[in-house]
Design an enzyme around this catalytic site. Structure first.
Site, PDB file in Angstrom:
ATOM      1  CG  ASP A 173       9.037  -0.769 -10.100  1.00 36.37           C
ATOM      2  OD1 ASP A 173       9.325  -2.065  -9.777  1.00 36.37           O
ATOM      3  OD2 ASP A 173       9.413   0.313  -9.348  1.00 36.37           O
TER       4      ASP A 173
ATOM      5  CE  LYS B 208      12.803  -5.155 -14.445  1.00 39.37           C
ATOM      6  NZ  LYS B 208      12.169  -3.840 -14.154  1.00 39.37           N
TER       7      LYS B 208
ATOM      8  N   GLY C 159      10.482  -6.677  -7.748  1.00 41.71           N
ATOM      9  CA  GLY C 159       9.119  -6.958  -7.535  1.00 41.71           C
ATOM     10  C   GLY C 159       8.412  -6.970  -8.860  1.00 41.71           C
ATOM     11  CG  HIS C 160       9.874  -8.788 -11.980  1.00 37.19           C
ATOM     12  ND1 HIS C 160      10.992  -9.541 -12.489  1.00 37.19           N
ATOM     13  CD2 HIS C 160      10.506  -7.611 -11.685  1.00 37.19           C
ATOM     14  CE1 HIS C 160      11.754  -8.809 -12.459  1.00 37.19           C
ATOM     15  NE2 HIS C 160      11.856  -7.611 -11.942  1.00 37.19           N
TER      16      HIS C 160
ATOM     17  CD  GLN D 182      17.113  -4.689  -9.169  1.00 35.89           C
ATOM     18  OE1 GLN D 182      18.239  -5.412  -9.438  1.00 35.89           O
ATOM     19  NE2 GLN D 182      16.305  -5.011  -8.353  1.00 35.89           N
TER      20      GLN D 182
ATOM     21  N   GLY E 213      -2.149  -2.813 -21.196  1.00 36.00           N
ATOM     22  CA  GLY E 213      -3.075  -2.916 -19.716  1.00 36.00           C
ATOM     23  C   GLY E 213      -2.054  -4.141 -19.162  1.00 36.00           C
TER      24      GLY E 213
HETATM   25  P1  GDP Z   1       8.951  -4.776 -13.318  1.00 39.14           P
HETATM   26  O1  GDP Z   1       9.304  -4.695 -12.074  1.00 39.14           O
HETATM   27  O2  GDP Z   1       9.662  -4.013 -14.472  1.00 39.14           O
HETATM   28  O3  GDP Z   1       8.269  -6.270 -13.616  1.00 39.14           O
HETATM   29  O4  GDP Z   1       7.452  -4.008 -13.245  1.00 39.14           O
HETATM   30  P2  GDP Z   1       6.281  -3.924 -11.872  1.00 39.14           P
HETATM   31  O5  GDP Z   1       5.526  -5.291 -11.966  1.00 39.14           O
HETATM   32  O6  GDP Z   1       7.191  -3.491 -10.799  1.00 39.14           O
HETATM   33  O7  GDP Z   1       5.292  -2.752 -12.319  1.00 39.14           O
HETATM   34  C1  GDP Z   1       4.751  -2.712 -13.264  1.00 39.14           C
HETATM   35  C2  GDP Z   1       3.244  -2.490 -13.019  1.00 39.14           C
HETATM   36  O8  GDP Z   1       2.417  -2.084 -14.160  1.00 39.14           O
HETATM   37  C3  GDP Z   1       2.321  -3.864 -12.549  1.00 39.14           C
HETATM   38  O9  GDP Z   1       1.548  -3.749 -11.701  1.00 39.14           O
HETATM   39  C4  GDP Z   1       1.993  -4.444 -13.747  1.00 39.14           C
HETATM   40  O10 GDP Z   1       0.649  -5.330 -13.608  1.00 39.14           O
HETATM   41  C5  GDP Z   1       1.608  -3.104 -14.578  1.00 39.14           C
HETATM   42  N1  GDP Z   1       1.573  -3.187 -15.933  1.00 39.14           N
HETATM   43  C6  GDP Z   1       2.389  -3.774 -16.818  1.00 39.14           C
HETATM   44  N2  GDP Z   1       2.245  -3.641 -18.047  1.00 39.14           N
HETATM   45  C7  GDP Z   1       1.200  -2.507 -17.879  1.00 39.14           C
HETATM   46  C8  GDP Z   1       0.446  -1.717 -18.732  1.00 39.14           C
HETATM   47  O11 GDP Z   1       0.643  -1.836 -19.982  1.00 39.14           O
HETATM   48  N3  GDP Z   1      -0.618  -1.046 -18.446  1.00 39.14           N
HETATM   49  C9  GDP Z   1      -0.924  -1.087 -17.172  1.00 39.14           C
HETATM   50  N4  GDP Z   1      -1.977  -0.124 -16.887  1.00 39.14           N
HETATM   51  N5  GDP Z   1      -0.359  -1.614 -16.299  1.00 39.14           N
HETATM   52  C10 GDP Z   1       0.630  -2.398 -16.715  1.00 39.14           C
HETATM   53  P1  IMO Z   2      12.423  -4.203 -10.298  1.00 40.16           P
HETATM   54  O1  IMO Z   2      13.001  -5.341 -10.595  1.00 40.16           O
HETATM   55  C1  IMO Z   2      12.394  -0.207  -8.628  1.00 40.16           C
HETATM   56  C2  IMO Z   2      15.756   0.713  -5.975  1.00 40.16           C
HETATM   57  C3  IMO Z   2      15.293   1.007  -4.642  1.00 40.16           C
HETATM   58  C4  IMO Z   2      16.641   2.139  -4.368  1.00 40.16           C
HETATM   59  C5  IMO Z   2      17.858   1.583  -5.227  1.00 40.16           C
HETATM   60  C6  IMO Z   2      18.746   0.619  -4.108  1.00 40.16           C
HETATM   61  O2  IMO Z   2      10.946  -4.566  -9.582  1.00 40.16           O
HETATM   62  O3  IMO Z   2      12.329  -3.276 -11.226  1.00 40.16           O
HETATM   63  P2  IMO Z   2      18.400  -1.653  -3.357  1.00 40.16           P
HETATM   64  O4  IMO Z   2      17.476  -2.277  -2.185  1.00 40.16           O
HETATM   65  O5  IMO Z   2      18.595  -2.344  -4.487  1.00 40.16           O
HETATM   66  O6  IMO Z   2      19.794  -1.561  -2.523  1.00 40.16           O
HETATM   67  O7  IMO Z   2      17.925  -0.245  -3.496  1.00 40.16           O
HETATM   68  O8  IMO Z   2      17.293   0.748  -6.244  1.00 40.16           O
HETATM   69  N1  IMO Z   2      15.228  -0.563  -6.575  1.00 40.16           N
HETATM   70  C7  IMO Z   2      14.265  -0.497  -7.341  1.00 40.16           C
HETATM   71  N2  IMO Z   2      13.615   0.453  -7.843  1.00 40.16           N
HETATM   72  N3  IMO Z   2      12.374  -1.317  -9.026  1.00 40.16           N
HETATM   73  C8  IMO Z   2      13.254  -2.447  -8.471  1.00 40.16           C
HETATM   74  O9  IMO Z   2      13.185  -3.665  -9.008  1.00 40.16           O
HETATM   75  C9  IMO Z   2      14.040  -2.127  -7.492  1.00 40.16           C
HETATM   76  N4  IMO Z   2      15.085  -2.663  -6.952  1.00 40.16           N
HETATM   77  C10 IMO Z   2      15.718  -1.682  -6.332  1.00 40.16           C
HETATM   78  O10 IMO Z   2      14.437   1.754  -4.444  1.00 40.16           O
HETATM   79  O11 IMO Z   2      16.239   3.456  -5.022  1.00 40.16           O
HETATM   80 MG    MG Z   3       9.164  -3.813  -9.964  1.00 40.62          MG
END
Ligand code: GDP
Ligand code: IMO
Ligand code: MG
Length: 420
Positions: free
Chosen positions: A13, A16, A40-41, A219, A409
């Site tokens: 999270d 990416k 979840g991206h 991840q 942001g």
């Molecule tokens: P990922 O799994 O690495 O793709 O990250 P996620 O999408 O799960 O979580 C990142 C969250 O932060 C998302 O809701 C993005 O929209 C948000 N986000 C990404 N970059 C920024 C930033 O620079 N500032 C803020 N406030 N939110 C951001």
């Molecule tokens: P993105 O790509 C954050 C965590 C789960 C748990 C552990 C194992 O959005 O960064 P799993 O279901 O993979 O066997 O769970 O890994 N986990 C993540 N945490 N972002 C993710 O993906 C994750 N994918 C798995 O919460 O701790």
């Molecule tokens: Mg994510």
């Protein structure tokens, strides 16, 4: 041209999806090489917010997208995601590896049952069947995407594995599976997905010398099955090395490695996290950063940036430059802490421990920097408040790694590209 990697340096999270979308504008093809729909991206484009779990984020830039052999695919989720994109008038130019392993209902059932049995000692998985599916792959009883295209072969494979699965379900006290119904369901997925399934290895190797191929990690390094906080990890290799096995690409073809790190840290699920802040600061970061999981809706645990862990992640991945995200979330804090060592049994250590028993006992050693306000939405480095620039430079100096991009942001345009 080259392979460029976008890899998570913390516990996932890191942003990416946003960073991949940013770099995808220059790329020809974007590839996922590991994980599944545990990812979840989130990508924000104008008024729209897209949540992708399986399809590479490059799809939103209308690029060719590839799901590599190292990914585990839940066909129902993939079909739903294709449908979601169509509703936004995006027709994905998608290719799915014929070798990718398939998540079956018994994988999801066993993921949930194992977590229940582990009770308070659970991993806190996403319950998407990821671990059980990878376990079956390694145990040589997996179903692969190409199996869904040939009824005879699929039936033969199911006949081989189902007695084992039914027995295991029984041991776990779970209901038996109606095998015929399951076969029909998955053959139907094969029919629907057939046009996307192919040999991604030959395809990627045929373009990688002429085109720009972006590899999107899911991840993060600290969730890696080998390098993360085992057993509180996922079941694949998100690190750069995972590209070679997860996409069939030689390490010689990777030319640039971009590590994505948040300006603080978060973690979903269980396991040690030395800089976790359980009080007011944790609440501030969670609320301001919108730290609610994209996949499971769980609140993410939050804390200060951990340079010990980040340095370890930069080393393993061979990071050329960092994309530092969510710097705006730190706006409004009086002071900001940076973890530069751990204290363990009265001594300072700077190596990330392999044992979680040791990591659990590590207390962060902090340096404290002055806070700032006004990063949100800035588009140029020299527009950032002085203390924010000092924070960025502190991190870069400490890690001896340049910071190539700063995200201020969630929106596409809230991005600073640093001059090199
Ligand atoms: P990922 O799994 O690495 O793709 O990250 P996620 O999408 O799960 O979580 C990142 C969250 O932060 C998302 O809701 C993005 O929209 C948000 N986000 C990404 N970059 C920024 C930033 O620079 N500032 C803020 N406030 N939110 C951001
Ligand atoms: P993105 O790509 C954050 C965590 C789960 C748990 C552990 C194992 O959005 O960064 P799993 O279901 O993979 O066997 O769970 O890994 N986990 C993540 N945490 N972002 C993710 O993906 C994750 N994918 C798995 O919460 O701790
Ligand atoms: Mg994510």
């Amino acid at each position: 041209m080259a392979g460029i990697v976008i890899v998570g340096l913390q516990w996932g999270d890191e942003g990416k999806g946003k960073i991949t979308d940013y770099f995808a504008s220059q790329a020809d093809c974007v590839v996922r090489y590991q994980g599944g729909n545990n990812a979840g991206h989130t990508i924000v484009i104008g008024e729209k917010k897209y949540k992708l779990h399986l399809i590479p984020s490059g799809v939103l830039q209308n690029k060719k997208v590839v799901i590599g052999n190292g990914v585990v695919v839940d066909p129902a989720v993939l079909l739903k995601e294709i449908e979601m994109l169509r509703q936004h008038n995006i027709e994905p130019d998608l290719m799915v590896s014929d070798r990718a392993n398939v998540i079956m209902p018994f994988h999801r059932m066993l993921d949930g049952a194992e977590e229940t049995l582990l009770g308070s000692k659970k991993v806190g998985t996403t319950k998407r069947g990821i671990g059980p599916c990878y376990s079956d792959k390694i145990a040589r009883r997996g179903i692969r995407m190409h199996d869904l295209l040939n009824e005879e072969e699929f039936r033969e494979k199911m006949e081989r594995i189902m007695p084992i699965k039914q027995r295991i379900l029984e041991v776990y006290g779970l209901e038996k599976i109606d095998e015929e119904k399951l076969i029909e369901e998955y053959l139907a997925y094969g029919k629907e997905l057939g046009k996307y399934i192919g040999d991604t290895i030959y395809f990627l190797n045929s373009i990688i010398d002429e085109k720009e191929v972006l590899f999107e990690g899911a991840q993060g390094t600290l969730l890696d099955i080998d390098y993360g906080t085992y057993p509180f990890v996922t079941s694949s290799n998100p690190v750069t090395g995972g590209i070679c096995t997860g996409a069939g690409i030689s390490p010689k073809k990777i030319k640039r490695i971009i590590g994505v790190a948040k300006a603080y840290v978060t973690r979903v699920g269980m396991g040690p996290m030395p800089t976790e802040e359980k009080g007011k600061i944790g609440d501030f970061l969670a609320e301001k950063g919108g730290e609610i999981g994209t996949t499971t809706g769980r609140r993410r645990r939050c804390g200060w940036i951990d340079l010990v862990a980040l340095k370890y992640a930069c080393m393993i991945n061979g990071v050329d430059e960092i994309a530092l995200t969510k710097l705006d979330v730190l706006d409004g804090l009086e002071e900001i802490k940076v973890c530069i060592a751990y204290e363990y049994e009265g001594k300072e250590i700077t190596n990330f421990p392999s044992s979680i028993k040791i990591l659990e006992k590590c207390k962060p050693v902090y340096d404290t920097l002055p806070g700032w306000d006004g990063v949100k939405g800035k588009k140029k480095y020299d527009e950032l408040p002085l203390n924010a620039r000092k924070y960025v430079e502190y991190i870069s100096d400490w890690l001896k790694t340049s910071i190539g991009v700063i995200s201020t942001g969630p929106a596409r345009e809230d991005t600073i590209k640093m001059e090199s």
